[in-house]
Write an enzyme that holds these catalytic residues in place. Sequence first.
Site, mmCIF file in Angstrom:
data_model
loop_
_atom_site.group_PDB
_atom_site.id
_atom_site.type_symbol
_atom_site.label_atom_id
_atom_site.label_comp_id
_atom_site.label_asym_id
_atom_site.label_seq_id
_atom_site.Cartn_x
_atom_site.Cartn_y
_atom_site.Cartn_z
ATOM 1 N N THR A 1 -11.111 6.673 10.752
ATOM 2 C CA THR A 1 -11.105 6.136 12.123
ATOM 3 C C THR A 1 -10.599 7.152 13.147
ATOM 4 O O THR A 1 -10.749 6.958 14.339
ATOM 5 C CB THR A 1 -10.249 4.852 12.212
ATOM 6 N N ARG B 1 -2.807 -5.552 14.498
ATOM 7 C CA ARG B 1 -1.617 -5.725 15.326
ATOM 8 C C ARG B 1 -1.454 -7.185 15.722
ATOM 9 O O ARG B 1 -2.291 -7.729 16.419
ATOM 10 C CB ARG B 1 -1.714 -4.869 16.614
ATOM 11 N N GLY C 1 1.245 -1.968 8.656
ATOM 12 C CA GLY C 1 2.381 -1.082 8.448
ATOM 13 C C GLY C 1 3.492 -1.337 9.443
ATOM 14 O O GLY C 1 4.317 -2.246 9.272
ATOM 15 N N ARG C 2 3.503 -0.543 10.508
ATOM 16 C CA ARG C 2 4.632 -0.549 11.439
ATOM 17 C C ARG C 2 5.015 -1.888 12.053
ATOM 18 O O ARG C 2 6.222 -2.119 12.247
ATOM 19 C CB ARG C 2 4.397 0.517 12.523
ATOM 20 N N LYS D 1 0.849 -1.184 0.000
ATOM 21 C CA LYS D 1 0.000 0.000 0.000
ATOM 22 C C LYS D 1 0.889 1.239 0.000
ATOM 23 O O LYS D 1 1.810 1.357 0.809
ATOM 24 C CB LYS D 1 -0.878 0.012 1.252
ATOM 25 N N HIS E 1 -10.957 12.652 -3.642
ATOM 26 C CA HIS E 1 -12.207 13.303 -3.222
ATOM 27 C C HIS E 1 -12.283 14.635 -3.961
ATOM 28 O O HIS E 1 -11.679 15.626 -3.544
ATOM 29 C CB HIS E 1 -12.173 13.519 -1.699
ATOM 30 N N ASP E 2 -13.006 14.648 -5.088
ATOM 31 C CA ASP E 2 -13.075 15.862 -5.906
ATOM 32 C C ASP E 2 -14.290 15.726 -6.816
ATOM 33 O O ASP E 2 -15.033 14.752 -6.700
ATOM 34 C CB ASP E 2 -11.759 16.013 -6.705
ATOM 35 N N ILE E 3 -14.482 16.650 -7.728
ATOM 36 C CA ILE E 3 -15.622 16.515 -8.634
ATOM 37 C C ILE E 3 -15.375 15.334 -9.587
ATOM 38 O O ILE E 3 -14.216 14.955 -9.828
ATOM 39 C CB ILE E 3 -15.879 17.825 -9.426
ATOM 40 N N ASP F 1 -3.343 4.203 -2.022
ATOM 41 C CA ASP F 1 -4.218 4.701 -0.944
ATOM 42 C C ASP F 1 -4.131 6.225 -0.923
ATOM 43 O O ASP F 1 -3.534 6.815 -0.034
ATOM 44 C CB ASP F 1 -3.752 4.095 0.391
ATOM 45 N N LEU F 2 -4.704 6.841 -1.951
ATOM 46 C CA LEU F 2 -4.572 8.299 -2.083
ATOM 47 C C LEU F 2 -5.910 9.004 -1.829
ATOM 48 O O LEU F 2 -5.987 10.230 -1.927
ATOM 49 C CB LEU F 2 -4.005 8.629 -3.478
ATOM 50 N N LYS F 3 -6.929 8.237 -1.517
ATOM 51 C CA LYS F 3 -8.220 8.767 -1.030
ATOM 52 C C LYS F 3 -8.731 9.960 -1.840
ATOM 53 O O LYS F 3 -8.914 11.060 -1.306
ATOM 54 C CB LYS F 3 -8.103 9.141 0.452
HETATM 55 O O1 C5P Z 1 1.422 1.160 10.806
HETATM 56 P P1 C5P Z 1 0.000 0.749 10.758
HETATM 57 O O2 C5P Z 1 -0.204 -0.757 10.688
HETATM 58 O O3 C5P Z 1 -0.844 1.389 11.839
HETATM 59 O O4 C5P Z 1 -0.507 1.312 9.351
HETATM 60 C C1 C5P Z 1 -1.841 1.288 8.958
HETATM 61 C C2 C5P Z 1 -1.981 1.963 7.636
HETATM 62 O O5 C5P Z 1 -3.366 2.001 7.277
HETATM 63 C C3 C5P Z 1 -1.509 3.397 7.602
HETATM 64 O O6 C5P Z 1 -1.011 3.637 6.277
HETATM 65 C C4 C5P Z 1 -2.752 4.192 7.837
HETATM 66 O O7 C5P Z 1 -2.682 5.473 7.247
HETATM 67 C C5 C5P Z 1 -3.786 3.345 7.130
HETATM 68 N N1 C5P Z 1 -5.152 3.530 7.598
HETATM 69 C C6 C5P Z 1 -5.522 3.342 8.909
HETATM 70 N N2 C5P Z 1 -6.826 3.521 9.303
HETATM 71 C C7 C5P Z 1 -7.741 3.867 8.413
HETATM 72 C C8 C5P Z 1 -7.394 4.072 7.074
HETATM 73 C C9 C5P Z 1 -6.074 3.898 6.699
HETATM 74 O O8 C5P Z 1 -4.697 2.995 9.734
HETATM 75 N N3 C5P Z 1 -8.996 3.991 8.791
#
Ligand code: C5P
Length: 239
Positions: free
Chosen positions: A125, A187, A216-217, A34, A65-67, A61-63
């Site tokens: 979120t 997690r 991610g992390r 992503k 949101h425009d016309i 994942d660039l979300k």
């Molecule tokens: O590092 P981590 O596992 O928290 O990364 C989650 C990824 O998902 C991040 O890129 C975060 O911006 C994205 N994300 C999120 N919650 C959302 C939408 C996207 O954590 N509701």
Amino acid sequence: MKGKERLLVALDVDDWQEARRLADVLAGAVGGFKVGIRLYYRAGAGVLAYLRERVPVVFADLKLHDIPSTVDGGVRALVAQGATLLNVHAAGGRAMMAAARDAAADEAERRGLIRPRVVAVTVLTSLDETALKEEVGIPEPVAVRALAWARLAQEAGLDGVVASAWEAAAIRRACGRDFIIVTPGIRPQGSSPGDQRRVVQPAEAVQAGADYLVVGRPVTGAPDPVRAVREIVASLGEG
Ligand code: C5P
């Protein structure tokens, strides 16, 4: 879907060299990557093309949101660059979502590519009930609005939504088996939640109805990212 195919690693780093290093070591072990605004705005369009040569799923994942006409153009650019999964805000409305879907399908057909999937972001979120009501002006509970937007996305012809595991079961019930649910906030046992407030373990998210898990992390910050990925996939018990 097999465990490995579900896993999308969020390349949330500022530096392209670092992202590329992670992508190179993880490519064989994950379903895809992503790319969010943090990396895309720095490293640019070539990121998606690079990743597309290495993994099945490249999630832009660039979300958007425009016309509708502007979203049409943006989606076409992302498809041309290699996105196979991309997202728009459901708050952009039905016509905007339909424009995104049509642009993705048309651009892919013109280029002889598999049609990329387009999913909607519902309620961020980071917004709680109070912020949604008092700042954004939406009086409904978060879960009610998220579900309404998921339904609207489906009516507009989108393939699915990004949703937390906490919302996934209700969305799965309302929108059916073929509607894709992409779930962040994952997690593995023992990893730090960081700034995520409500997290679930990988297998729990799948249980709740998630198709793709965005992590991610817990992977990018691990001493051994490949091992971290393998442990997540093993915890899904899907082979
Ligand atoms: O590092 P981590 O596992 O928290 O990364 C989650 C990824 O998902 C991040 O890129 C975060 O911006 C994205 N994300 C999120 N919650 C959302 C939408 C996207 O954590 N509701």
